[in-house]
Design a protein around this motif. Sequence first.
Motif, PDB file in Angstrom:
ATOM      1  N   GLN A   9      -9.757 -15.733   5.982  1.00 54.96           N
ATOM      2  CA  GLN A   9      -8.399 -16.220   6.564  1.00 54.96           C
ATOM      3  C   GLN A   9      -8.298 -17.586   7.124  1.00 54.96           C
ATOM      4  OE1 GLN A   9      -5.453 -13.731   5.989  1.00 54.96           O
ATOM      5  NE2 GLN A   9      -7.401 -13.431   4.602  1.00 54.96           N
ATOM      6  N   LEU A  10      -7.246 -18.170   7.044  1.00 59.56           N
ATOM      7  CA  LEU A  10      -7.137 -19.355   7.506  1.00 59.56           C
ATOM      8  C   LEU A  10      -6.167 -19.403   8.986  1.00 59.56           C
ATOM      9  CD1 LEU A  10      -6.750 -21.992   4.852  1.00 59.56           C
ATOM     10  CD2 LEU A  10      -8.791 -21.631   6.337  1.00 59.56           C
ATOM     11  N   PRO A  11      -6.448 -19.830  10.082  1.00 59.67           N
ATOM     12  CA  PRO A  11      -7.495 -20.851  10.487  1.00 59.67           C
ATOM     13  C   PRO A  11      -8.889 -19.942  10.644  1.00 59.67           C
ATOM     14  CG  PRO A  11      -6.231 -20.591  12.375  1.00 59.67           C
ATOM     15  CD  PRO A  11      -5.566 -19.691  11.416  1.00 59.67           C
ATOM     16  N   PHE A  12      -8.769 -18.902  11.009  1.00 63.51           N
ATOM     17  CA  PHE A  12      -9.963 -18.088  11.238  1.00 63.51           C
ATOM     18  C   PHE A  12      -9.829 -16.351  10.970  1.00 63.51           C
ATOM     19  CE2 PHE A  12      -7.726 -18.780  15.414  1.00 63.51           C
ATOM     20  CZ  PHE A  12      -7.682 -17.286  15.752  1.00 63.51           C
ATOM     21  N   GLY A  13     -10.463 -15.664  10.899  1.00 62.89           N
ATOM     22  CA  GLY A  13     -10.457 -14.197  10.546  1.00 62.89           C
ATOM     23  C   GLY A  13     -11.095 -13.876   9.198  1.00 62.89           C
ATOM     24  N   LEU A  14     -11.201 -12.490   9.134  1.00 56.00           N
ATOM     25  CA  LEU A  14     -11.851 -11.942   7.851  1.00 56.00           C
ATOM     26  C   LEU A  14     -11.377 -10.579   7.518  1.00 56.00           C
ATOM     27  CD1 LEU A  14     -14.060 -11.977   5.500  1.00 56.00           C
ATOM     28  CD2 LEU A  14     -15.376 -10.506   6.887  1.00 56.00           C
ATOM     29  N   ILE A  15     -10.547 -10.426   6.423  1.00 59.34           N
ATOM     30  CA  ILE A  15      -9.871  -9.210   5.906  1.00 59.34           C
ATOM     31  C   ILE A  15     -10.900  -8.501   5.124  1.00 59.34           C
ATOM     32  CG2 ILE A  15      -8.299  -8.079   4.477  1.00 59.34           C
ATOM     33  CD1 ILE A  15      -6.413 -10.128   5.287  1.00 59.34           C
ATOM     34  N   VAL A  16     -11.275  -7.350   5.575  1.00 60.04           N
ATOM     35  CA  VAL A  16     -12.019  -6.406   4.796  1.00 60.04           C
ATOM     36  C   VAL A  16     -11.491  -5.456   4.082  1.00 60.04           C
ATOM     37  CG1 VAL A  16     -13.793  -4.798   4.677  1.00 60.04           C
ATOM     38  CG2 VAL A  16     -14.164  -6.742   6.353  1.00 60.04           C
ATOM     39  N   ARG A  17     -11.165  -5.651   2.871  1.00 62.46           N
ATOM     40  CA  ARG A  17      -9.867  -4.677   2.244  1.00 62.46           C
ATOM     41  C   ARG A  17     -10.602  -3.521   1.090  1.00 62.46           C
ATOM     42  NH1 ARG A  17      -4.735  -6.019   1.515  1.00 62.46           N
ATOM     43  NH2 ARG A  17      -5.125  -8.356   1.727  1.00 62.46           N
ATOM     44  N   ALA A  18     -10.170  -2.319   1.677  1.00 62.14           N
ATOM     45  CA  ALA A  18     -10.645  -1.174   1.037  1.00 62.14           C
ATOM     46  C   ALA A  18     -10.393  -1.269  -0.757  1.00 62.14           C
ATOM     47  CB  ALA A  18     -10.197   0.094   1.306  1.00 62.14           C
ATOM     48  N   SER A  19     -11.291  -0.968  -1.487  1.00 60.16           N
ATOM     49  CA  SER A  19     -10.998  -1.109  -3.142  1.00 60.16           C
ATOM     50  C   SER A  19     -10.512   0.251  -3.458  1.00 60.16           C
ATOM     51  CB  SER A  19     -12.219  -1.388  -3.784  1.00 60.16           C
ATOM     52  OG  SER A  19     -12.874  -2.602  -3.498  1.00 60.16           O
ATOM     53  N   GLN A  20     -10.637   1.388  -2.840  1.00 54.46           N
ATOM     54  CA  GLN A  20     -10.077   2.776  -3.094  1.00 54.46           C
ATOM     55  C   GLN A  20      -9.450   3.216  -1.930  1.00 54.46           C
ATOM     56  OE1 GLN A  20     -13.401   4.476  -4.896  1.00 54.46           O
ATOM     57  NE2 GLN A  20     -13.212   3.751  -6.859  1.00 54.46           N
ATOM     58  N   PRO A  21      -8.451   4.084  -1.903  1.00 49.45           N
ATOM     59  CA  PRO A  21      -7.931   4.787  -0.790  1.00 49.45           C
ATOM     60  C   PRO A  21      -8.808   5.814  -0.408  1.00 49.45           C
ATOM     61  CG  PRO A  21      -6.758   5.297  -2.814  1.00 49.45           C
ATOM     62  CD  PRO A  21      -7.615   4.331  -3.244  1.00 49.45           C
ATOM     63  N   GLY A  22      -8.296   6.405   0.908  1.00 53.11           N
ATOM     64  CA  GLY A  22      -9.023   7.741   1.223  1.00 53.11           C
ATOM     65  C   GLY A  22     -10.654   7.456   2.120  1.00 53.11           C
ATOM     66  N   HIS A  23     -10.782   6.090   2.114  1.00 52.68           N
ATOM     67  CA  HIS A  23     -11.988   5.949   3.205  1.00 52.68           C
ATOM     68  C   HIS A  23     -11.867   5.586   4.549  1.00 52.68           C
ATOM     69  CE1 HIS A  23     -14.659   6.714  -0.371  1.00 52.68           C
ATOM     70  NE2 HIS A  23     -13.773   5.884  -0.984  1.00 52.68           N
ATOM     71  N   THR A  24     -12.521   5.887   5.425  1.00 47.86           N
ATOM     72  CA  THR A  24     -12.654   5.265   6.769  1.00 47.86           C
ATOM     73  C   THR A  24     -13.490   4.135   6.779  1.00 47.86           C
ATOM     74  OG1 THR A  24     -14.257   6.590   7.840  1.00 47.86           O
ATOM     75  CG2 THR A  24     -11.775   7.517   7.724  1.00 47.86           C
ATOM     76  N   ILE A  25     -13.610   3.392   8.200  1.00 46.22           N
ATOM     77  CA  ILE A  25     -14.561   2.329   8.379  1.00 46.22           C
ATOM     78  C   ILE A  25     -15.760   3.057   8.853  1.00 46.22           C
ATOM     79  CG2 ILE A  25     -12.664   0.537   8.338  1.00 46.22           C
ATOM     80  CD1 ILE A  25     -13.419   0.573  11.555  1.00 46.22           C
TER      81      ILE A  25
END
Length: 588
Positions: A9-25
């Motif tokens: 992301q700008l100006p900083f940050g990172l999105i970790v996006r799930a490819s499939q639903p139903g999972h936790t981190i």
Amino acid sequence: MSAYTLEPQLPFGLIVRASQPGHTIAGFGREQVESWVREHRILIFRGFELFDKTAFALYAQQLGEPLQWPFGAINELKVKLDAKNYLYTPSAVPLHWDGAFIGKIPYLIFFQCLKAPRPEDRGGTTFADTGRALARATPAQRRRWQAATLRYRTEKIVHYGGTLTQPLVQAHPVTGAPTLRFAEPVHDLNPVTVEVLHATPEAGAALIQELQTALYAPQVFYIHTWADNDIVLADNHTLLHGRDAFLNPNERHIQRINLLARPAHTGLKQFLKNSKTLRRTEFLLAEIPIFFIPILLSAEGFGFLKTPELYGGLAGIYLLFNFGDMVNAYADRRVDAVYKSHLSNAIFELGDQGVRWQMRASVAGTVGISLWLTRRTGRWQFVPLTLIGWALGFQYSWKPLHFKSRGLWQLPALWAVLFFGPMAYTSSLVTHFPRRPVLTLAAAYGLLQMAVLLLNNAEDYTEDRAAGLQTMVVAMGLHRSMRVAQTMIAGAGLVTLGSLAYLYRSEKLPRAAYLGLLPLAGALAYVARGYATINQKIAGKDETAATAIIKENGMLVPKWLNATAYTCLLAAGVLFAARVVRGGNPPA
């Protein structure tokens, strides 16, 4: 196909996006999460399932040491109608860092969004990267900032407050990188004033304005617009954070856990700290009267102070208390991750095997001491009292009996293991066998203290019921349990006073000595009046409102315990002193 994608992301940050639903981190380990946070400052998981509260707290524990607040580890960030602090209103929250006024600065802030406001209603969380602000500053600005020290003041109305003085520029305690330790003034509920030390008011105001300009620059400032199920981790040392004001106040609910950085190396100091935590040393003040009231009522004089049996026995009974505390903490470690995170964290750091080893060592120590006492004194009761205490302490928290969740059985089990058994044990250290009036007093004193502890138990009514724990308060119901507690205070208090009066009379104490009972009578009246007030307040209230009232009065529990315990100890001390002066022995 990868289970997730990465989107810087700008100006900083990172999105970790799930490819499939139903999972936790839950599958992301601490090293991976910390690596992303160090590089990107803020980490946003999107498209993953939220944790329930227990799982949220337990996963957070893997990332760092959860900061324990009066309400537990999880701060429910939502608007409250009776808010006394701007955090719980829809107003804007100025930039700040968490933990400022409590002396423990979290490394990570861990959020999960249960309900996000609509984008048009705003309510985003704001972040300013102080490392970037320092990098963009001119040499003159950096010199001014490096030389500045700021003082913050706010009244303690919620879970923080006081006066704090901090250098503006500080090294990141984990990475060593320079950061800005700055919080904006607050002109709202629970105001915060900011003063630049050794500067004129004009120069101080100019410095604060300069910092605000630097921190709100687009290159260092980011507003996170929440979406349902967002999970966010942010570096609390590098980043300052705040909140944009929002509309529709019932449409925003975020949970937050603050995480302290764990020591790089967990050596002896950390081991001792965690071991002490599990032994609940905060209860020692309330345990001292349990140990010494029976001794003072039974001893003939000061000679008992010279006997090794006294000190060995006290060590044995204290180890037995330690065992019960450790077993309870170990059994409740999942629930405690939410509400008593310091206990759950101590178990996490010691490890299951480490805690079990300490429990076994405590049992071995108590049994060994009881055998030694029996051999030294010829008094048979030490071994059965120890074994019964060990069994009750274990079965209070564990199946199959699990007295803690056996409704009304919780009361006699806790009464026996906390009060009657230990008082019979310590009395036996100075006399062949406890006299009947001493045992009667021990029984009544235990019921008196249990009546006080019912208020503490009632504080956890909602959580215990949600966790499926059938405690005595859950079994009786909130309102009835408080009425029962008030009745127990009166009944057990009268028997305690009566037992002491009987002992005074049986030893022919002068009338003036009976003044030693007045403080206990006053303490009993104080507690009885307190319970009467609580019962008046909760009468006619539903359980939610009644629980809130009880939680507001929870701080009375240690006051009530100590008031009744130490006035009873004083009364026992008067009897002992009279016996010493007279030079006589207690009646057989």
